[in-house]
Motif scaffolding. Structure first.
Motif, PDB file in Angstrom:
ATOM      1  N   VAL A 175       0.889  -1.173   0.000  1.00  0.00           N
ATOM      2  CA  VAL A 175       0.000   0.000   0.000  1.00  0.00           C
ATOM      3  C   VAL A 175       0.925   1.219   0.000  1.00  0.00           C
TER       4      VAL A 175
ATOM      5  N   GLU B 224       0.942   4.404  -0.691  1.00  0.00           N
ATOM      6  CA  GLU B 224       0.613   5.714  -0.125  1.00  0.00           C
ATOM      7  C   GLU B 224       0.711   5.726   1.405  1.00  0.00           C
ATOM      8  N   VAL B 225       0.581   4.565   2.043  1.00  0.00           N
ATOM      9  CA  VAL B 225       0.697   4.487   3.510  1.00  0.00           C
ATOM     10  C   VAL B 225       2.099   4.013   3.910  1.00  0.00           C
ATOM     11  N   GLU B 226       2.629   3.042   3.191  1.00  0.00           N
ATOM     12  CA  GLU B 226       3.911   2.440   3.566  1.00  0.00           C
ATOM     13  C   GLU B 226       5.083   3.382   3.304  1.00  0.00           C
TER      14      GLU B 226
ATOM     15  N   ILE C 208      -0.633  -2.831   8.259  1.00  0.00           N
ATOM     16  CA  ILE C 208      -1.131  -1.814   7.317  1.00  0.00           C
ATOM     17  C   ILE C 208      -1.923  -2.471   6.189  1.00  0.00           C
ATOM     18  N   ARG C 209      -1.359  -3.523   5.619  1.00  0.00           N
ATOM     19  CA  ARG C 209      -2.025  -4.182   4.489  1.00  0.00           C
ATOM     20  C   ARG C 209      -3.336  -4.846   4.909  1.00  0.00           C
ATOM     21  N   THR C 210      -3.377  -5.370   6.133  1.00  0.00           N
ATOM     22  CA  THR C 210      -4.626  -5.988   6.627  1.00  0.00           C
ATOM     23  C   THR C 210      -5.704  -4.935   6.824  1.00  0.00           C
ATOM     24  N   ILE C 211      -5.318  -3.830   7.461  1.00  0.00           N
ATOM     25  CA  ILE C 211      -6.311  -2.775   7.734  1.00  0.00           C
ATOM     26  C   ILE C 211      -6.813  -2.147   6.435  1.00  0.00           C
ATOM     27  N   GLU C 212      -5.892  -1.924   5.490  1.00  0.00           N
ATOM     28  CA  GLU C 212      -6.292  -1.311   4.217  1.00  0.00           C
ATOM     29  C   GLU C 212      -7.191  -2.229   3.395  1.00  0.00           C
ATOM     30  N   ASN C 213      -7.078  -3.538   3.639  1.00  0.00           N
ATOM     31  CA  ASN C 213      -7.895  -4.521   2.901  1.00  0.00           C
ATOM     32  C   ASN C 213      -8.885  -5.227   3.827  1.00  0.00           C
TER      33      ASN C 213
ATOM     34  N   LYS D  27     -14.455  -3.566  11.998  1.00  0.00           N
ATOM     35  CA  LYS D  27     -14.185  -2.400  11.147  1.00  0.00           C
ATOM     36  C   LYS D  27     -14.501  -1.102  11.896  1.00  0.00           C
TER      37      LYS D  27
ATOM     38  N   ILE E 139     -11.406   1.186  12.078  1.00  0.00           N
ATOM     39  CA  ILE E 139     -11.476   2.306  11.138  1.00  0.00           C
ATOM     40  C   ILE E 139     -12.372   3.427  11.664  1.00  0.00           C
TER      41      ILE E 139
END
Length: 249
Positions: A145, A147-149, A166-171, A244, A248
């Protein structure tokens, strides 16, 4: 509310199926031996509803254990397979190759090793939903990801654990969808295991009804399986929404 909505939808779909089945029976004067009459369905429901309900709940508990086991294992293996290393490449290749084997085909081996008890049912249920979970998690954990990483990368704070987080939360939406979808497969896997060789659960009851050529009992079993599965999927969806909201907002 989610469970009630799912139950209502399932009952409507099942009622349509039953209506069509009985419509074929009475329209073409099909024998009771092939398609049971409405009266026979009611009579069988009265006789076997309680034992079939307990058998379905027995299957449900096994499916939940197998599903939890498969989800945890898939997360661990997918984390390893997403590594850009020899071990990660090996885990990914093994995952792609092994998922090509139909679990039903290897079920006799599992029954030979573990017998026809609880362990075999949990293993088969877990294996049937494990590979779809694994491949989905590999895809989610392997795709950056940017833009976040990027920020954490240039500040030198991007560790392996943070990257996976990060990848888990973004997906998260995909993760929840995959886990909910695999819940159905866990139920199916458990029923298949029971149908093949187990001595408990609704799959075993269906096998006995099949030997007796009793379609009425099979229809009642399908009804109970649908009810329990709908509740389970609604519960998973509810947990996903709660998660979520917590993460989020």
């Amino acid at each position: 509310m989610q469970a009630l909505e799912r139950l209502t939808q399932f009952v409507i779909i099942f009622a349509i199926f039953l209506f069509l089945l009985l419509g074929i029976k009475y329209s073409f004067n099909v024998s009771d031996y092939v398609i049971p009459s409405f009266q026979e369905l009611l009579e069988e429901a009265k006789n076997i509803f309680r034992p079939y309900l307990f058998a379905t709940l027995n299957t449900f508990v096994v499916a939940v254990i197998g599903h939890a086991f498969a989800t945890l294992l898939a997360i661990i293996v997918a984390s390893l397979a997403s590594l850009k290393s020899w071990a990660g490449s090996l885990a990914k290749t093994a995952s792609y190759n092994l998922q090509a084997y139909p679990v039903v085909a290897v079920s006799p081996i599992i029954f030979l090793f573990f017998g026809d008890g609880l362990a075999s049912r949990i293993i088969i249920a877990g294996l049937i939903c494990y590979f779809p979970l694994l491949l989905s998690f590999i895809g989610i954990f392997s795709v950056p990801v940017p833009e976040v990483e990027h920020f954490f990368k240039i500040t030198g704070r991007l560790k392996r654990g943070l990257m996976l987080k990060i990848r888990t939360i973004e997906n998260l939406e995909k993760v929840v969808t995959v886990v909910v979808g695999s819940g159905t497969m866990a139920m199916v896997g458990t029923i298949v295991a029971e149908f093949l060789a187990a001595t408990n659960g609704i799959g075993y009851s269906i096998r006995k009804a099949l030997y007796q050529s009793n379609l009425a009992r099979i229809i009642i079993a399908l009804f109970l399986i649908g009810l329990v599965s709908s509740c389970y999927l609604a519960t998973l969806e509810g947990m996903g929404k709660w998660l979520k909201k917590r993460i989020i907002g």
